[in-house]
Write a protein that holds these residues in place. Structure first.
Motif, PDB file in Angstrom:
ATOM      1  N   ALA A 230     -33.446 -11.420 -10.696  1.00 46.51           N
ATOM      2  CA  ALA A 230     -32.430 -12.437 -10.979  1.00 46.51           C
ATOM      3  C   ALA A 230     -31.252 -12.323 -10.021  1.00 46.51           C
ATOM      4  CB  ALA A 230     -31.962 -12.327 -12.422  1.00 46.51           C
ATOM      5  N   VAL A 231     -30.749 -11.116  -9.826  1.00 44.00           N
ATOM      6  CA  VAL A 231     -29.599 -10.928  -8.944  1.00 44.00           C
ATOM      7  C   VAL A 231     -29.933 -11.355  -7.524  1.00 44.00           C
ATOM      8  CG1 VAL A 231     -28.048  -9.224  -7.909  1.00 44.00           C
ATOM      9  CG2 VAL A 231     -28.569  -9.101 -10.357  1.00 44.00           C
ATOM     10  N   THR A 232     -31.079 -10.920  -7.026  1.00 44.23           N
ATOM     11  CA  THR A 232     -31.471 -11.257  -5.653  1.00 44.23           C
ATOM     12  C   THR A 232     -31.665 -12.757  -5.472  1.00 44.23           C
ATOM     13  OG1 THR A 232     -32.548  -9.117  -5.334  1.00 44.23           O
ATOM     14  CG2 THR A 232     -33.225 -10.907  -3.877  1.00 44.23           C
ATOM     15  N   CYS A 233     -32.424 -13.376  -6.357  1.00 39.60           N
ATOM     16  CA  CYS A 233     -32.760 -14.795  -6.189  1.00 39.60           C
ATOM     17  C   CYS A 233     -31.556 -15.708  -6.402  1.00 39.60           C
ATOM     18  CB  CYS A 233     -33.888 -15.179  -7.141  1.00 39.60           C
ATOM     19  SG  CYS A 233     -35.461 -14.368  -6.773  1.00 39.60           S
ATOM     20  N   MET A 234     -30.725 -15.402  -7.383  1.00 38.23           N
ATOM     21  CA  MET A 234     -29.547 -16.233  -7.613  1.00 38.23           C
ATOM     22  C   MET A 234     -28.557 -16.103  -6.459  1.00 38.23           C
ATOM     23  SD  MET A 234     -29.080 -15.556 -11.732  1.00 38.23           S
ATOM     24  CE  MET A 234     -27.604 -16.537 -11.991  1.00 38.23           C
ATOM     25  N   SER A 235     -28.364 -14.893  -5.972  1.00 44.07           N
ATOM     26  CA  SER A 235     -27.436 -14.678  -4.856  1.00 44.07           C
ATOM     27  C   SER A 235     -27.897 -15.414  -3.610  1.00 44.07           C
ATOM     28  CB  SER A 235     -27.305 -13.177  -4.561  1.00 44.07           C
ATOM     29  OG  SER A 235     -26.814 -12.476  -5.679  1.00 44.07           O
ATOM     30  N   GLU A 236     -29.183 -15.297  -3.295  1.00 44.96           N
ATOM     31  CA  GLU A 236     -29.706 -15.972  -2.109  1.00 44.96           C
ATOM     32  C   GLU A 236     -29.610 -17.484  -2.233  1.00 44.96           C
ATOM     33  OE1 GLU A 236     -33.644 -14.454  -1.576  1.00 44.96           O
ATOM     34  OE2 GLU A 236     -32.959 -12.570  -0.667  1.00 44.96           O
ATOM     35  N   SER A 237     -29.816 -18.010  -3.427  1.00 48.18           N
ATOM     36  CA  SER A 237     -29.731 -19.458  -3.635  1.00 48.18           C
ATOM     37  C   SER A 237     -28.312 -19.971  -3.403  1.00 48.18           C
ATOM     38  CB  SER A 237     -30.200 -19.813  -5.047  1.00 48.18           C
ATOM     39  OG  SER A 237     -31.544 -19.453  -5.253  1.00 48.18           O
ATOM     40  N   ILE A 238     -27.331 -19.271  -3.957  1.00 48.42           N
ATOM     41  CA  ILE A 238     -25.935 -19.659  -3.755  1.00 48.42           C
ATOM     42  C   ILE A 238     -25.572 -19.611  -2.280  1.00 48.42           C
ATOM     43  CG2 ILE A 238     -23.532 -18.997  -4.170  1.00 48.42           C
ATOM     44  CD1 ILE A 238     -24.409 -17.987  -6.925  1.00 48.42           C
ATOM     45  N   THR A 239     -25.926 -18.506  -1.622  1.00 52.33           N
ATOM     46  CA  THR A 239     -25.595 -18.333  -0.204  1.00 52.33           C
ATOM     47  C   THR A 239     -26.215 -19.435   0.651  1.00 52.33           C
ATOM     48  OG1 THR A 239     -25.424 -15.935  -0.487  1.00 52.33           O
ATOM     49  CG2 THR A 239     -25.746 -16.754   1.755  1.00 52.33           C
ATOM     50  N   THR A 240     -27.470 -19.774   0.380  1.00 54.30           N
ATOM     51  CA  THR A 240     -28.155 -20.817   1.144  1.00 54.30           C
ATOM     52  C   THR A 240     -27.457 -22.162   0.991  1.00 54.30           C
ATOM     53  OG1 THR A 240     -30.300 -19.718   0.948  1.00 54.30           O
ATOM     54  CG2 THR A 240     -30.317 -22.080   1.423  1.00 54.30           C
ATOM     55  N   VAL A 241     -27.118 -22.526  -0.248  1.00 56.70           N
ATOM     56  CA  VAL A 241     -26.468 -23.815  -0.491  1.00 56.70           C
ATOM     57  C   VAL A 241     -25.097 -23.863   0.181  1.00 56.70           C
ATOM     58  CG1 VAL A 241     -25.416 -25.234  -2.287  1.00 56.70           C
ATOM     59  CG2 VAL A 241     -27.740 -24.400  -2.583  1.00 56.70           C
ATOM     60  N   MET A 242     -24.345 -22.781   0.116  1.00 57.81           N
ATOM     61  CA  MET A 242     -23.031 -22.766   0.761  1.00 57.81           C
ATOM     62  C   MET A 242     -23.167 -22.882   2.274  1.00 57.81           C
ATOM     63  SD  MET A 242     -20.367 -20.318  -1.331  1.00 57.81           S
ATOM     64  CE  MET A 242     -21.178 -18.763  -0.967  1.00 57.81           C
ATOM     65  N   HIS A 243     -24.077 -22.124   2.867  1.00 63.92           N
ATOM     66  CA  HIS A 243     -24.251 -22.154   4.319  1.00 63.92           C
ATOM     67  C   HIS A 243     -24.702 -23.524   4.796  1.00 63.92           C
ATOM     68  CE1 HIS A 243     -24.665 -17.498   4.938  1.00 63.92           C
ATOM     69  NE2 HIS A 243     -23.459 -17.883   4.571  1.00 63.92           N
ATOM     70  N   ARG A 244     -25.641 -24.139   4.071  1.00 60.81           N
ATOM     71  CA  ARG A 244     -26.151 -25.451   4.490  1.00 60.81           C
ATOM     72  C   ARG A 244     -25.071 -26.519   4.451  1.00 60.81           C
ATOM     73  NH1 ARG A 244     -32.091 -25.712   1.826  1.00 60.81           N
ATOM     74  NH2 ARG A 244     -30.964 -26.756   0.138  1.00 60.81           N
ATOM     75  N   ASN A 245     -24.048 -26.311   3.637  1.00 60.33           N
ATOM     76  CA  ASN A 245     -23.001 -27.312   3.484  1.00 60.33           C
ATOM     77  C   ASN A 245     -21.657 -26.847   4.034  1.00 60.33           C
ATOM     78  OD1 ASN A 245     -24.234 -29.619   1.646  1.00 60.33           O
ATOM     79  ND2 ASN A 245     -25.050 -27.669   0.920  1.00 60.33           N
ATOM     80  N   ASN A 246     -21.707 -25.787   4.862  1.00 58.17           N
ATOM     81  CA  ASN A 246     -20.511 -25.273   5.553  1.00 58.17           C
ATOM     82  C   ASN A 246     -19.376 -24.951   4.582  1.00 58.17           C
ATOM     83  OD1 ASN A 246     -21.654 -25.600   8.227  1.00 58.17           O
ATOM     84  ND2 ASN A 246     -21.328 -27.806   7.969  1.00 58.17           N
ATOM     85  N   LEU A 247     -19.740 -24.283   3.494  1.00 55.38           N
ATOM     86  CA  LEU A 247     -18.768 -23.917   2.478  1.00 55.38           C
ATOM     87  C   LEU A 247     -18.616 -22.400   2.404  1.00 55.38           C
ATOM     88  CD1 LEU A 247     -19.972 -26.325  -0.371  1.00 55.38           C
ATOM     89  CD2 LEU A 247     -18.000 -26.662   1.125  1.00 55.38           C
ATOM     90  N   THR A 248     -17.436 -21.958   2.039  1.00 58.39           N
ATOM     91  CA  THR A 248     -17.173 -20.555   1.768  1.00 58.39           C
ATOM     92  C   THR A 248     -16.767 -20.433   0.298  1.00 58.39           C
ATOM     93  OG1 THR A 248     -14.790 -20.632   2.213  1.00 58.39           O
ATOM     94  CG2 THR A 248     -16.270 -20.348   4.122  1.00 58.39           C
ATOM     95  N   PRO A 249     -16.673 -19.221  -0.234  1.00 57.78           N
ATOM     96  CA  PRO A 249     -16.205 -19.081  -1.614  1.00 57.78           C
ATOM     97  C   PRO A 249     -14.859 -19.746  -1.870  1.00 57.78           C
ATOM     98  CG  PRO A 249     -17.237 -17.047  -0.909  1.00 57.78           C
ATOM     99  CD  PRO A 249     -17.179 -17.934   0.306  1.00 57.78           C
ATOM    100  N   ASP A 250     -14.007 -19.816  -0.853  1.00 53.92           N
ATOM    101  CA  ASP A 250     -12.704 -20.470  -1.025  1.00 53.92           C
ATOM    102  C   ASP A 250     -12.839 -21.959  -1.308  1.00 53.92           C
ATOM    103  OD1 ASP A 250     -11.381 -18.087  -0.594  1.00 53.92           O
ATOM    104  OD2 ASP A 250     -11.022 -18.471   1.540  1.00 53.92           O
ATOM    105  N   ASP A 251     -13.936 -22.558  -0.848  1.00 56.42           N
ATOM    106  CA  ASP A 251     -14.147 -23.995  -1.028  1.00 56.42           C
ATOM    107  C   ASP A 251     -14.735 -24.351  -2.387  1.00 56.42           C
ATOM    108  OD1 ASP A 251     -13.376 -24.614   1.684  1.00 56.42           O
ATOM    109  OD2 ASP A 251     -15.336 -23.848   2.313  1.00 56.42           O
ATOM    110  N   ILE A 252     -15.199 -23.348  -3.121  1.00 63.60           N
ATOM    111  CA  ILE A 252     -15.882 -23.577  -4.395  1.00 63.60           C
ATOM    112  C   ILE A 252     -14.880 -23.486  -5.540  1.00 63.60           C
ATOM    113  CG2 ILE A 252     -17.735 -22.816  -5.920  1.00 63.60           C
ATOM    114  CD1 ILE A 252     -18.636 -23.906  -3.160  1.00 63.60           C
ATOM    115  N   ALA A 253     -14.850 -24.530  -6.363  1.00 67.71           N
ATOM    116  CA  ALA A 253     -13.957 -24.512  -7.528  1.00 67.71           C
ATOM    117  C   ALA A 253     -14.554 -23.679  -8.652  1.00 67.71           C
ATOM    118  CB  ALA A 253     -13.687 -25.938  -8.003  1.00 67.71           C
TER     119      ALA A 253
END
Length: 334
Positions: A230-253
């Motif tokens: 769960a930790v691995t798959c959820m983390s990778e999914s979040i990272t992929t979506v952020m990278h594909r949309n040029n977002l950083t944690p600061d951009d996420i509400a």
């Protein structure tokens, strides 16, 4: 000027949980456990349970959908499709979504049940978005809902502490402002079947007196193994979506994670560099409601959401299934 691309956005949300609260203190009377043990390992203090033997998953869904209809002053005849995301349908060989449509008077809607475990809501939401983006539909209800207490062995301290009942529904409509469902990253791996399952009751092992006596109609989970995946798959999914949309944690509400285990959520947040102040939580009072956890969080947090907020929904469930969906929130609460 070219037309703005058509997207699909959540325009209203309704939720429902049963009144009965099953506390950790009550569970101490049923199995060898303690409040401290449960809170330390899961973050759960209580969960809601559907006690009425005459009610089932559809009743939870109907309550949630009716709140959506009230909020939008919407005639149920305007609904074109209902997607019921659940692992606990009312019955085998019948479609819970069709029954829901009939009960609420959505006589022009077709519907089906979407089975993807704890990822059901985000998978179903993205499916609805595709229907909307095609231009064929304008009003779709997606409901994430489960009545897990019907499948919990209250003699098994490893699983009975985790699950609760409830769900929430969203109305999905077209949007021309670039808001709504923006991107998704999903995955699955059938290896996970051996680590999370209900051994009997399906076509592989139909119900018999022997399977009932062996208590094989209850939920089973290898918690330690599931935690790592769960930790691995959820983390990778979040990272992929952020990278594909040029977002950083600061951009996420907000990040809206599946509410399975607080330690999993904290580990994922740390892995992707997301402060816990941006992570929605309701596991303390609702536990794991399977497909219901993510929409229930949105329901509770709706007053704090703002139009244009970047929100990531992320989940991991049996199958295995996992994934993340990026939303731009489409409205300010009334």
């Amino acid at each position: 000027m070219p037309d703005q691309k058509l997207t699909a956005a959540i325009t209203a949300i309704g939720g429902y949980v049963p009144d009965y609260r099953l506390t950790n203190q009550e569970l101490e009377q049923l199995v060898a456990t303690s409040n401290d043990w449960i809170v330390t390992r899961t973050g759960i203090k209580e969960r809601r349970i559907l006690k009425d033997p005459e009610k089932a998953t559809s009743d939870l869904a109907i309550e949630a959908i009716n709140e959506v209809l009230r909020k939008k002053n919407l005639d149920p005849k305007e609904i074109e499709c209902i997607i019921c995301c659940t692992m606990t349908p009312d019955m085998q060989l019948t479609v819970t979504a069709a029954y829901i449509a009939w009960k609420i008077g959505a006589e022009n809607a077709w519907g089906y049940d979407f089975t993807a475990a704890c990822c059901g809501f985000i998978f179903g939401l993205t499916t609805a978005a595709s229907y909307i983006e095609s231009g064929r539909y304008k009003k779709i209800i997606v409901v994430g809902v489960d009545n897990m207490s019907a499948f919990v062995d209250y003699q098994d301290r490893n699983t009975c502490i985790l699950f609760g009942d409830g769900g929430a529904a969203v109305l999905v409509e077209p949007n021309t402002e670039g808001l709504g469902v923006i991107d998704s990253k999903f995955g699955s791996n059938g290896y996970g079947r051996q680590l999370m399952n209900q051994k009997a009751g399906g076509s592989l092992k139909p119900a018999t007196h022997e399977t009932v006596e062996a208590r094989e109609h209850f939920a089973y989970m290898d918690g330690k193994a599931v935690f790592k995946y769960a930790v691995t798959c959820m983390s990778e999914s979040i990272t992929t979506v952020m990278h594909r949309n040029n977002l950083t944690p600061d951009d996420i509400a907000w990040v809206v994670p599946h509410q399975a285990n607080l330690r999993i959520i904290e580990a994922v947040a740390k892995e992707v560099g997301m402060p816990m102040e941006k992570v929605m939580l309701n596991i303390e009072k609702f536990g794991n409601t399977i497909a219901g956890t993510i929409p229930l969080c949105l329901w509770e947090w709706e007053p704090r959401l703002k139009k244009g907020d970047n929100i990531i929904l992320v989940s991991f469930g049996g199958g295995f299934t996992w994934g993340a969906t990026l939303l731009k929130w489409a409205y300010d609460p009334a």
